[in-house]
Design a protein around this motif. Sequence first.
Motif, short mmCIF file in Angstrom:
data_model
loop_
_atom_site.label_atom_id
_atom_site.label_comp_id
_atom_site.label_asym_id
_atom_site.label_seq_id
_atom_site.Cartn_x
_atom_site.Cartn_y
_atom_site.Cartn_z
N ILE A 1 0.86 -1.17 0.17
CA ILE A 1 -0.23 0.09 0.14
C ILE A 1 1.12 1.37 0.07
N THR A 2 0.95 2.06 -0.93
CA THR A 2 1.48 3.22 -1.10
C THR A 2 0.65 4.41 -0.91
N ARG A 3 1.12 5.76 -0.44
CA ARG A 3 0.41 6.85 -0.16
C ARG A 3 1.10 8.04 -0.76
N TRP A 4 0.18 8.60 -1.78
CA TRP A 4 0.86 9.98 -2.11
C TRP A 4 -0.12 11.10 -1.60
N HIS A 5 0.79 12.16 -1.22
CA HIS A 5 0.18 13.24 -0.58
C HIS A 5 0.00 14.55 -1.28
N TYR A 6 -1.31 15.05 -1.36
CA TYR A 6 -1.32 16.26 -2.30
C TYR A 6 -1.75 17.40 -1.17
N PRO A 7 -1.67 18.56 -1.69
CA PRO A 7 -2.08 19.63 -0.61
C PRO A 7 -3.58 19.46 -0.03
N ASP A 8 -4.47 18.99 -1.06
CA ASP A 8 -5.93 18.95 -0.57
C ASP A 8 -6.53 17.39 -0.18
N PHE A 9 -5.64 16.40 -0.62
CA PHE A 9 -5.99 14.98 -0.34
C PHE A 9 -5.01 14.04 -0.39
N ASP A 10 -5.24 12.82 0.26
CA ASP A 10 -4.13 11.85 0.09
C ASP A 10 -4.82 10.65 -0.71
N VAL A 11 -4.06 9.89 -1.51
CA VAL A 11 -4.33 8.85 -2.39
C VAL A 11 -3.54 7.72 -1.96
N PHE A 12 -4.41 6.56 -1.77
CA PHE A 12 -3.80 5.40 -1.32
C PHE A 12 -3.69 4.35 -2.54
N PHE A 13 -2.57 3.55 -2.69
CA PHE A 13 -2.68 2.54 -3.91
C PHE A 13 -2.46 1.40 -3.20
N GLU A 14 -3.05 0.46 -4.00
CA GLU A 14 -2.68 -1.00 -3.77
C GLU A 14 -1.94 -1.50 -4.96
N HIS A 15 -0.71 -1.79 -5.04
CA HIS A 15 0.15 -1.98 -6.24
C HIS A 15 -0.04 -0.80 -6.94
N SER A 16 -0.44 -0.41 -8.16
CA SER A 16 -0.35 0.92 -8.75
C SER A 16 -1.81 1.23 -8.93
N GLN A 17 -2.92 0.84 -8.37
CA GLN A 17 -4.16 1.30 -8.45
C GLN A 17 -4.78 2.08 -7.28
N VAL A 18 -5.57 2.98 -7.46
CA VAL A 18 -6.27 3.72 -6.32
C VAL A 18 -7.03 2.79 -5.75
N ILE A 19 -7.00 2.79 -4.42
CA ILE A 19 -8.18 2.12 -3.53
C ILE A 19 -8.85 3.09 -2.81
N HIS A 20 -8.22 4.32 -2.38
CA HIS A 20 -8.98 5.20 -1.82
C HIS A 20 -8.41 6.66 -1.99
N ALA A 21 -9.02 7.75 -2.06
CA ALA A 21 -8.48 8.98 -2.13
C ALA A 21 -9.34 9.73 -1.10
N VAL A 22 -8.73 10.17 -0.19
CA VAL A 22 -9.45 10.97 1.06
C VAL A 22 -8.99 12.46 1.43
N VAL A 23 -9.87 12.92 1.69
CA VAL A 23 -9.64 14.55 2.39
C VAL A 23 -9.46 14.41 3.56
N PRO A 24 -8.18 15.05 4.06
CA PRO A 24 -8.00 15.05 5.60
C PRO A 24 -8.87 15.82 6.21
N ARG A 25 -9.48 15.45 7.76
CA ARG A 25 -10.36 16.32 8.32
C ARG A 25 -9.57 17.45 8.90
N GLN A 26 -10.17 18.50 9.00
CA GLN A 26 -9.62 19.85 9.53
C GLN A 26 -9.60 19.81 10.98
N GLN A 27 -8.41 20.10 11.71
CA GLN A 27 -8.37 19.80 12.93
C GLN A 27 -8.55 21.21 13.77
#
Length: 98
Positions: free
Chosen positions: A72-98
């Motif tokens: 499982i690989t994670r890429w961080h973008y300014p507005d969201f994080d993307v989680f990959f299994e192998h090379s395909q997206v399994i989730h893209a989430v917007v972090p909660r504001q704290q």
Amino acid sequence: MPKCGFFVSATVMLLVSVSAQADVLSIATPTYTTPNSAAGVLRPTQGMTMQQVEQRFGAPSQRLNAIGEPPITRWHYPDFDVFFEHSQVIHAVVPRQQ
């Protein structure tokens, strides 16, 4: 025989009245927020490849190394994080504001 007919009609009416009852669920005014709603931040969808994500959203600000099996690989973008299994997206989430 008239008593039998009464019991049959009473039973049928009882069954109809029981089956006609239902709960009503209203979603017009929810009492919670959904920060990851589709109406919010545009982000990758499940099944996109790493190459497609990078072409559409640009290079991530951070790439974290793969962990576990399957990897499982994670890429961080300014507005969201993307989680990959192998090379395909399994989730893209917007972090909660704290």
